[in-house]
Design an enzyme around this catalytic site. Sequence first.
Site: not given
Ligand code: NAD
Length: 365
Positions: A73, A178, A181-183
Site C-alpha cells: 500500500k 451505500g 461505486n460498489v453499492g
Molecule cells: P463511493 O465513494 O463511490 O460511494 C460511497 C457511498 O457511500 C456513497 O453513496 C455515499 O453517499 C455513501 N455513504 C457515505 N456515508 C454513508 C453513511 N454514513 N451511510 C450510508 N452511506 C454512506 O465509494 P465506493 O468505491 O463505493 O466504496 C465503498 C466502500 O467499498 C469503501 O469502504 C471502500 O473502501 C470499499 N471498496 C471499494 C472498492 C472499489 O473498487 N470501489 C474496492 C474494495 C473496497
Amino acid sequence: MIKFDEFGPEKIFEVYNPRANMHGFVVIDNLNLGVSKGGIRMTPTVSIEEVSKLARTMTWKNAMADIPFGGAKAGIIADDRQISKEKKKELIETFAKAIKPICPSLYIAGPDMNTSEIEMGWFAKANGNKKSCTGKPKEMGGLPHELGSTGFGVHHAVLIAAKYKKIDIKNSSFVVEGFGNVGWFVCKYLTMKGAKLVGVSDSKGSIYNKDGINFERLCNIKDHTGSVINYDDAEKHSSSDIIKLKADILVTAAIPDLIKADDVNNINAKIIVEGSNIPMTPDIEEALYRKNILVVPDFIANAGGVISSYVETINGTPEKMFKIVEQKIAKNVDLVLINSLKKKIKPRDAALEIAQSRVRKACKI
Ligand code: NAD
C-alpha cells in the site's frame, strides 16, 4: 508502531521532494506470491503505520483472490480538498518519479482513497511505464474501477452465500448500505438476478419498501436530487438504520465500523456480505457467527477490484475481466464457506487460514 512478524513488512520506502513538498511512502508487506500490489491513498493524516496495516490486508486479499501479487500500500500526505488540481497532479507525478526504482519491479500502484483513474493516468505517464499502475483510463489500456468490478464480484459472493443458506435468490430480498461505486453495481446485478431490493442508504439516510424499490427510478432520483432519500414510495430512516431493516441479505458498501457490538441483536439479515472494508470488527463477526448469521468477509467479497487490476496487467479486455472476477470470487467464497462449515470456524478465520497457507507455501517454493 509498525508490527513486524513472519510475513513482513519486507520493505518500507519513504520519499520526500522538498521543492514540491511531496511526502509519501510505500510499504511492501510480502513478496512471496509476486510483485506487490496495493493502491495509493492521499489524505492529510495518512501514516506509515496506517499504510502498513493496509498492506497486510492486501497480502491476504491477493493471496485469497489467488492472483500472483504480494501485498503493499502507498500513501501521500495531502489534503485533497485543500489543494488545486495542478498541485495534486504535481504531487502524484513527483511521487511516481521518486518511487521509479521500485515501480513496477517490486510494486505496482493503483487507486485508493482520493485517487482514481485520472491520477493513475498521471502516475503512469510520470513513471514512464504503463505497467507501473493499474486502474488507468481506457485509452491507456486500463480497466478503471469505474467499470464496477468490485460490485460485480460482491454480487457473486452474495449468490454463493445464498446457496449455503438455502435462499433462492429469485425469492430473496436485500438491502444495501451505500449507493456509490460498489453499492450501485451490487443493486444493479442482484436486481438483474431477480432478487428484490427493499432498502438502500447513502450519507443522507435510508429508504425501505418491503414490496420493492424500482432500481431505475432510484438511479434517476439519485442522479437528479443527489440522494436516495428522495425516492417517493418508501419509508425514510436514518443512514445507520439500514442494518436493522428486514431483508434476507445485507450488503455493506460505504463506511467502516457500520455495525457496532450493540447492534448484534438488531440485525434481521441471514447473510451479510462485506462490500466495504472493515464494516465491523472480527469480534462482532464472531458474535454474528454464533447467532448463525453468515458473514462473508471484506477481503474475499470485495476483491473484484484487485482481480481487475491483475487482468489489466495481462492486457485483458473488460469481458475477460468480468469472467475472471466471477470465476475467482465464486470459487474462493465457496472454498471459504466449505472450510468454515467443516472446521466450525467463522468464515474470516477460514479465509485467513487459506491465505496464510498460500503465502507460506509460495515462500517454501
Ligand atoms: P463511493 O465513494 O463511490 O460511494 C460511497 C457511498 O457511500 C456513497 O453513496 C455515499 O453517499 C455513501 N455513504 C457515505 N456515508 C454513508 C453513511 N454514513 N451511510 C450510508 N452511506 C454512506 O465509494 P465506493 O468505491 O463505493 O466504496 C465503498 C466502500 O467499498 C469503501 O469502504 C471502500 O473502501 C470499499 N471498496 C471499494 C472498492 C472499489 O473498487 N470501489 C474496492 C474494495 C473496497
